[in-house]
Design an enzyme around this catalytic site. Structure first.
Site, short mmCIF file in Angstrom:
data_model
loop_
_atom_site.label_atom_id
_atom_site.label_comp_id
_atom_site.label_asym_id
_atom_site.label_seq_id
_atom_site.Cartn_x
_atom_site.Cartn_y
_atom_site.Cartn_z
N GLN A 74 42.32 31.97 44.40
CA GLN A 74 42.50 31.63 45.85
C GLN A 74 43.38 32.79 46.51
O GLN A 74 43.57 32.55 47.78
CB GLN A 74 43.46 30.61 45.98
CG GLN A 74 42.54 29.18 45.32
CD GLN A 74 43.30 27.91 45.34
OE1 GLN A 74 43.58 27.31 44.20
NE2 GLN A 74 43.91 27.60 46.31
N PHE B 153 41.81 24.05 43.92
CA PHE B 153 42.29 22.81 44.21
C PHE B 153 43.96 23.26 43.91
O PHE B 153 44.82 22.33 43.61
CB PHE B 153 42.04 21.77 43.16
CG PHE B 153 40.81 21.50 43.03
CD1 PHE B 153 40.15 20.83 44.02
CD2 PHE B 153 40.01 21.72 41.96
CE1 PHE B 153 38.63 20.48 44.09
CE2 PHE B 153 38.75 21.42 41.76
CZ PHE B 153 38.04 20.98 42.76
N ARG C 98 58.05 20.86 50.08
CA ARG C 98 57.01 19.89 50.90
C ARG C 98 57.12 18.52 50.37
O ARG C 98 56.98 17.82 51.11
CB ARG C 98 55.60 20.62 50.66
CG ARG C 98 54.56 20.01 51.25
CD ARG C 98 53.31 20.76 51.23
NE ARG C 98 53.12 21.88 52.14
CZ ARG C 98 52.84 21.74 53.35
NH1 ARG C 98 52.08 20.58 54.11
NH2 ARG C 98 52.81 22.80 54.25
N THR D 166 55.16 26.43 54.61
CA THR D 166 56.46 26.52 55.01
C THR D 166 57.13 27.82 54.79
O THR D 166 58.04 27.82 55.55
CB THR D 166 57.13 25.35 54.07
OG1 THR D 166 56.84 25.85 52.58
CG2 THR D 166 56.65 24.00 54.46
N GLU E 65 43.72 19.18 52.18
CA GLU E 65 44.48 18.41 51.53
C GLU E 65 44.81 17.13 52.07
O GLU E 65 45.02 16.02 51.21
CB GLU E 65 45.95 19.20 51.31
CG GLU E 65 45.98 20.52 50.80
CD GLU E 65 47.24 21.31 50.95
OE1 GLU E 65 47.28 21.76 52.07
OE2 GLU E 65 47.83 21.54 49.97
#
Lengths: 166, 775, 280
Positions: free
Chosen positions: B198, B229, B311, B457, B727
């Site tokens: 990814q 994922f 998170r 973030t 998500e």
């Protein structure tokens, strides 16, 4: 010592010599015959990504020893379409978008072809879900997959009927 | 316009015919070598002897690379340089790579990898959260605490108080395509890397660092992944680096793929958590203060655990305005696989913590859980944002515990609509009737909301680039920094490009992600793929279209704004051309037909030390109603029906978004029901095969599954006002766990809270049933 | 390079086995690729051995060749006593597995969770073995010596499974509990067969699997069921009648206590299902 076998793969009869008798059908297809459409997901018969038809019945190619199937007819995902015309199951998977990442798709398609040929699920979604349970899809595109199998099953039954009456 | 059409995945015809290529399908040169790692069998030990002689002597082995063969040892960490490619004298988990076998075939490499003679000297191993906590085994030196208001005082002064704890299991990604990399050495020592990742730029960075090369000597290409994922955000580094090191040593192409059991033994998974809560509330269930203790099992290295745990803290409020909250987050180092990114990135665990609190509080006050949830919701967004000059409005502005204003809240309207479309209350009554009449099969129903923050973030990651070429014949070649893993990003972005030129999407060629075309990309993660890359592509297309418009406007003596691109035609000053005609003319007029595009998300600022700021550009919302049935005597369970209403803004592609929503829900429900990871007391993962680790199958999908998209545009200026969708729907699966809790509660007399732990396996459900019945 | 054989007759197979090697049939438990080291010797593929194929009614009852696949069991015309075996066949792995895996393989592999065993135990199955010393027959319960252990002597092979006529009477049932609907390995499973005469249970056979090293019959319960009405059978099941026959193991699929509890409940349900079937 070389081991000879004959397989009819996607309609073409092939003489194959194996130097190792323990080669699986999956490795034979992918690594020696370069038919990479059949995928390796878990290599232990639990995910269904490697589903092919052996003499018309669906099986996991990762569990099949190639030599055990000397003389058999093998159909893989590469052998379904006729030229540019997709098999009805393939067309239904595209139309219903029965996939996300696509890795399990060849196995799903082959399993669906096998399921429809078995003739037990008919067009009952619950039976279809049961019959497709040997093919995992981690993206969980199961709605699209079920719709695709239903659509293809209906189309193939209708077409058969029409042919009979024609 | 191509945008907003429900087009199928662009590669669908390739997938159904088996032509779509993944790394292991790419034809390789005949001299390609194959790699396998030799793995530690111990969770924590000194390696006193590592005899690789038998490995070297095994048939087909070309080279064996041990820890002493690499100096300096390459690092594979995506964060704090704490992950050497190979264990150096000490192993930190069972499955830790110790050496690399390079062989003529995959099987030869794998077989030889088992032949090492290793002598271990065991060291104390920390396997569980409790063990790590007792040993004070923390990353970052200790817990991280963020707070707003005074939770302790609010709880002390509250009419009612409750305490509880929920254990939340981890989750194996089980991408159907395992990790894989292929490295092809080039002239002058350069490397071309094919990786199932990814994060191509991270692979480029890690490979160049390992080889001591500048990044311009390494090119990484990713056409697609067979699922990611989050599991391919950092976990592909080891394979690519190992192949690069071996390719340099041998001068030959090198390929590595993990078999399923190796993949499950080596790679990180979702973080397991334990969340303890202490809540003060009133008789109606209004929450006055909460203290959360979030304990995260991070595994042996930092990997992405720090932002994951951040998170989790950032979603400890979910949809609820809680003015007094304290969150203490422990990032615990254990001798297990290094937990990593997984869809939701800590958000699901944090959100489950507060949803569990709401469920518990509703039970305690004996009110309808949906009403209790509503009573705690943030206020609904009005038509206009508050006037910044109005001090009183600012004062009243609702903020999250990390002080981000919540300006786009739509869950009052959304849950009202879902309540109606799912006939929630009527079915709730029906469930109660059923439970009164049936002793063995008990039903449960629950509605849970999702508010999920969109943006990385780490603020600087919120950027993207694109490169768009238009060829002389009018065909378009599209590149951007995002990767395709089934989420439909490529199709969405192609739709954006097609819309930019007013042409059909079939004129746009979607190509592999390539660090040679678009540099310095962020991971395709945090649901940000289409937000970031869609905007970058739009910027590139806008530039090109601007050039074309200017050129035509000058010819026709009109203003560029009067040049219209639509339906494959270009209209200007009463004349009309085909798009390809315009391109041919522009080419001859020596207009540049290639442009880059760039996007950086606006408005975001974040101080992670204080835990304050605006980490997110906006929130994505959704809600789900799950109805379940449990078997009181065996604990078996099924999801009978699920109704979802989800906010994807103005959807770029409703078909793809619906797929993401359904898939996210099923994966989220799997996490909380059938998917159980088990380590034995010596730290060995016992569930390392699909026979023991159970992901949802076709027959596990709810029989009735109604999914709808909320109709409403993103109030922030995102690409065509869409919202991220990768998500957020995952957390809709929480409704399944809460429905199971409801069904368990129905087995008792309403005095004992089910205290259901996750995953709610049949065994845990049966234990909870016994608890509420006092058996 | 190792050898590969595919004998067509039993005599040939026994001759080859005398020289040693790994036996292969449906290969669904062999995991050929991932456990290739286990296949290092000569491989003897038994799927073409004539004596090991087909399902037939004999004078003494029913004969199943050891190489009969699960999908063949499913599609065979068998009396209702075999309904439990058929239900088990339908739950073995997936259809892909049922098309490859064999009845004999399931028994020889001797997994505590083997789907075929409880049903065959309630059918009083006997196994026919052949080896250098000739043929012999054993009750299935004697053949299954423990977890992953059988009574096969070196050089011996399982040829067929026999169900005697007297056991092919009545109606059978099978229930399996797993973590997922299909494609699961059992946490617990139960097979039952009832023969009802004059509204009373004449003979009962009940077996539980995945709750001990080998599946086993429940003789105390069977005795208690004899003579009562089928609709009272479920109520007659108690933990005391079931537990002694079990030795549940705790593993990643479920802990021992849970398995014990569930086994009792599954037995009740299997009996309740049979009573309902019988009344139709």
């Amino acid at each position: 010592m070389s081991h000879d076998l004959t397989l009819t793969i996607n309609g073409t009869r092939q003489q194959i010599a194996l130097d190792d008798p323990r080669v699986t059908l999956l490795d034979l297809l992918r690594e020696r015959l370069h038919l990479t459409g059949t995928k390796k997901g878990c290599d232990r018969g639990q995910c269904g990504a490697c589903t092919v038809l052996i003499d018309g019945r669906r099986q996991n190619a990762c569990l099949a020893l190639a030599l055990s199937h000397d003389g058999a007819e093998i159909t893989t995902i590469e052998g379904l379409a006729e030229g540019d015309t997709l098999h009805p199951v393939q067309a239904a998977f595209v139309a219903e978008d029965g996939m996300q990442c696509g890795y399990c798709t060849p196995g799903q398609v082959m399993s669906a072809v096998g399921l429809i040929a078995e003739g037990r699920a008919g067009t009952d979604p619950e039976r279809i879900r049961e019959g497709m349970s040997g093919n995992l899809c981690r993206c969980a595109a199961y709605s699209g997959i079920t719709r695709a199998v239903l659509a293809a099953a209906e189309e193939m039954t209708t077409t058969k009927g029409e042919r009979k009456t024609a | 316009m191509s945008v907003a059409k429900p087009l199928p995945h662009d590669a669908a015809p390739l997938h159904v015919t088996g032509q779509a290529r993944y790394i292991d399908d790419i034809p390789v040169p005949a001299n390609t070598l194959h790699l396998a790692f030799g793995l530690s069998e111990r969770a924590h030990a000194k390696v006193t002897v590592l005899d690789l002689g038998p490995v070297r002597a095994a048939p087909g082995v070309v080279a064996v690379i041990g820890p002493d063969d690499l100096s300096p040892m390459p690092d594979c960490s995506p964060s704090i340089h704490d992950e050497p490619l190979l264990a150096m004298g000490e192993v930190h988990y069972a499955g830790h790579p110790m050496f690399i076998v390079v062989a003529e075939s995959h099987l030869a490499a794998r077989r030889a990898a088992r032949l090492a003679m290793v002598t271990y000297e065991d060291l104390p191993a920390l396997i569980t959260i409790e063990q790590a906590l007792a040993a004070n085994s923390h990353f970052e030196g200790g817990p991280v605490t963020w707070q707003i208001g005074d939770a302790a005082a609010a709880i002390a002064g509250a009419p009612r108080v409750l305490k509880g704890s929920i254990e939340i299991g981890g989750q194996e990604h089980f991408y159907l395509e395992g990790q894989a990399a292929l490295v092809l050495p080039q002239e002058g020592g350069d490397m071309v890397v094919h990786s199932s990742t990814q994060h191509p730029t991270e692979i480029q960075h890690k490979v160049s660092e390992a080889l001591g090369l500048p990044m311009n000597a390494v090119r990484v290409e990713v056409r697609r992944m067979g699922g990611g994922f989050g599991g391919k955000e950092s976990q592909g580094n080891h394979l690519a680096v190992a192949c690069a090191v071996a390719a340099r040593a041998t001068g030959r192409p090198c390929k590595m793929r993990y078999d399923r059991d190796d993949d499950m033994m080596i790679t990180g998974k979702r973080h397991a958590f334990r969340i303890d809560y202490h809540v003060g509330h009133d008789d109606r269930g209004r929450i006055l203060g909460v203290e959360f203790l979030q304990l995260a099992q991070c595994g042996w290295s930092a990997d992405l655990s720090l932002p994951v745990c951040d998170r989790a803290m950032l979603h400890a409020d979910n949809a609820y305005l809680i003015e007094n909250m304290r969150i203490e987050s422990h990032r615990l180092r254990t001798n297990t696989q290094s937990a990593t990114a997984y869809r939701g990135f800590g958000g699901p665990q944090g959100m489950l913590g507060i949803e569990r609190v709401l469920d518990h509080v509703a039970f305690a006050v004996g009110r309808e859980p949906l009403e209790v949830r509503r009573a705690n919701f943030y206020g609904e967004a009005g038509g206009q944002p508050p006037d910044p000059r109005d001090i009183s409005a600012q004062k009243k502005q609702q903020v999250t515990p990390y002080r981000m204003p919540v300006e786009d809240f739509i869950l009052h309207g959304l849950t009202a609509r879902l309540e109606e479309s799912s006939a929630y209350l009527a079915r709730k009554a029906e469930v109660a009737r059923w439970n009164a009449a049936n002793d063995v099969l008990k039903k449960g129903i629950a509605l849970t909301p999702v508010k999920f923050g969109i943006s990385f973030t780490l603020t600087w990651l919120n950027q993207a680039g694109a490169l768009v070429h238009v060829y002389q014949d009018g065909s378009v070649h599209l590149n951007h920094g995002g990767t395709e893993m089934g989420q439909g990003l490529f199709q969405k972005v192609a739709q954006v490009a097609a819309s930019g030129f007013g042409i059909g999407v079939e004129r746009v060629k979607i190509t592999a992600t390539d660090t040679g075309k678009v540099p310095n990309t962020s991971a395709t993660a945090a649901s940000s793929g289409s937000d970031l890359n869609g905007m970058a592509v739009k910027a590139a297309c806008d530039t090109l279209r601007g050039r074309l418009a200017e050129f035509l406007a000058e010819r026709h003596q009109v203003s560029p704004a009067e040049v219209l691109f639509e339906g494959g035609r270009v209209a200007v000053g009463g004349a009309e051309y085909g798009f390809d005609e315009v391109i041919a003319m522009a080419y001859q007029a020596r207009i540049s037909l290639s442009a880059t595009g760039f996007y950086a998300t606006p408005k975001i600022t974040w101080d992670r030390v204080k835990g304050q700021g605006r980490p997110f550009f906006y929130f994505a919302y959704g809600a789900a109603v799950s109805e379940v049935v449990i078997d009181r005597l065996t604990g078996e369970n099924r999801i009978l029906r699920c109704d979802i209403l989800h906010d994807a803004g103005a959807s770029l592609n409703p078909a793809i978004d619906m797929g993401q929503i359904e898939g996210g829900y099923v994966q989220g429900a799997g996490w909380l029901t059938t998917e159980e990871l088990v380590w034995d007391d010596r730290g060995r993962l016992r569930t390392h095969a699909p026979s023991t680790y159970k992901i949802p199958a076709c027959s596990d999908r709810p029989r009735v599954f109604n999914v709808a998209l909320w109709e409403g545009a993103n109030r922030e200026e995102t690409v065509y006002r869409s919202k991220a969708v990768g998500e957020p729907p995952f957390m809709l699966g929480i409704s399944a766990l809460m429905a199971l809790s409801d069904a368990v509660a129905a087995c008792g007399d309403g005095t004992v809270y089910p205290d259901l732990q996750a995953p709610a396996t049949p065994e845990r459900i049966l234990a909870a049933v016994k608890r509420v019945r006092g058996d | 390079m190792s050898a590969w054989h595919r004998p067509a007759s039993l005599t040939e197979a026994i001759g080859l086995l005398a020289e040693g090697g790994v036996v292969a049939a449906g290969c669904t438990d062999l995991f050929p690729a991932t456990r290739r080291q286990a296949l290092s010797g000569p491989v003897i593929d038994l799927t073409r051995v004539a004596e090991m194929r087909g399902i037939s009614e004999t004078r003494g009852g029913w004969r199943f060749g050891a190489a009969v696949r699960w999908s063949e069991v499913l599609s065979a015309a068998l009396p209702p006593a075999f309904d439990g075996l058929k239900a088990a066949a339908r739950e073995v792995g997936s259809v892909q597995i049922q098309n490859a895996g064999t009845l004999g393989g399931n028994l020889c592999n001797a997994s505590p969770a083997a789907d075929g065993v409880p049903g065959l135990l309630t059918l009083e199955a006997e196994v026919e073995l052949a080896g250098p010393a000739g043929m012999r027959r054993l009750p299935l319960a004697a053949f299954l010596a423990g977890a992953r252990r059988t009574a096969l002597a070196p050089g011996e092979v399982l040829v067929a499974i026999h169900v005697p006529s007297h056991a092919a009477a009545g109606r059978g049932a099978f229930l399996k509990l797993g973590a997922r609907r299909y494609l699961v390995i059992s946490i617990a499973m139960v097979a039952a067969r009832l023969v009802v005469k004059g509204g009373r249970i004449d003979r009962a056979a009940v077996a539980v699997g995945a709750c001990g090293p080998v599946a086993s019959r429940l003789p105390a319960l069977e005795a208690a069921l004899a003579g009562i009405a089928p609709e009272d059978a479920a109520a007659a099941v108690s933990e005391a009648l079931v537990a002694p026959a079990l030795a549940p193991i705790g593993d990643v699929r479920g802990d021992a206590e849970y398995r014990g509890v569930v086994a009792v409940e599954l037995v009740r349900r299997a009996l309740r299902g049979l009573a309902a079937e019988g009344m139709r």
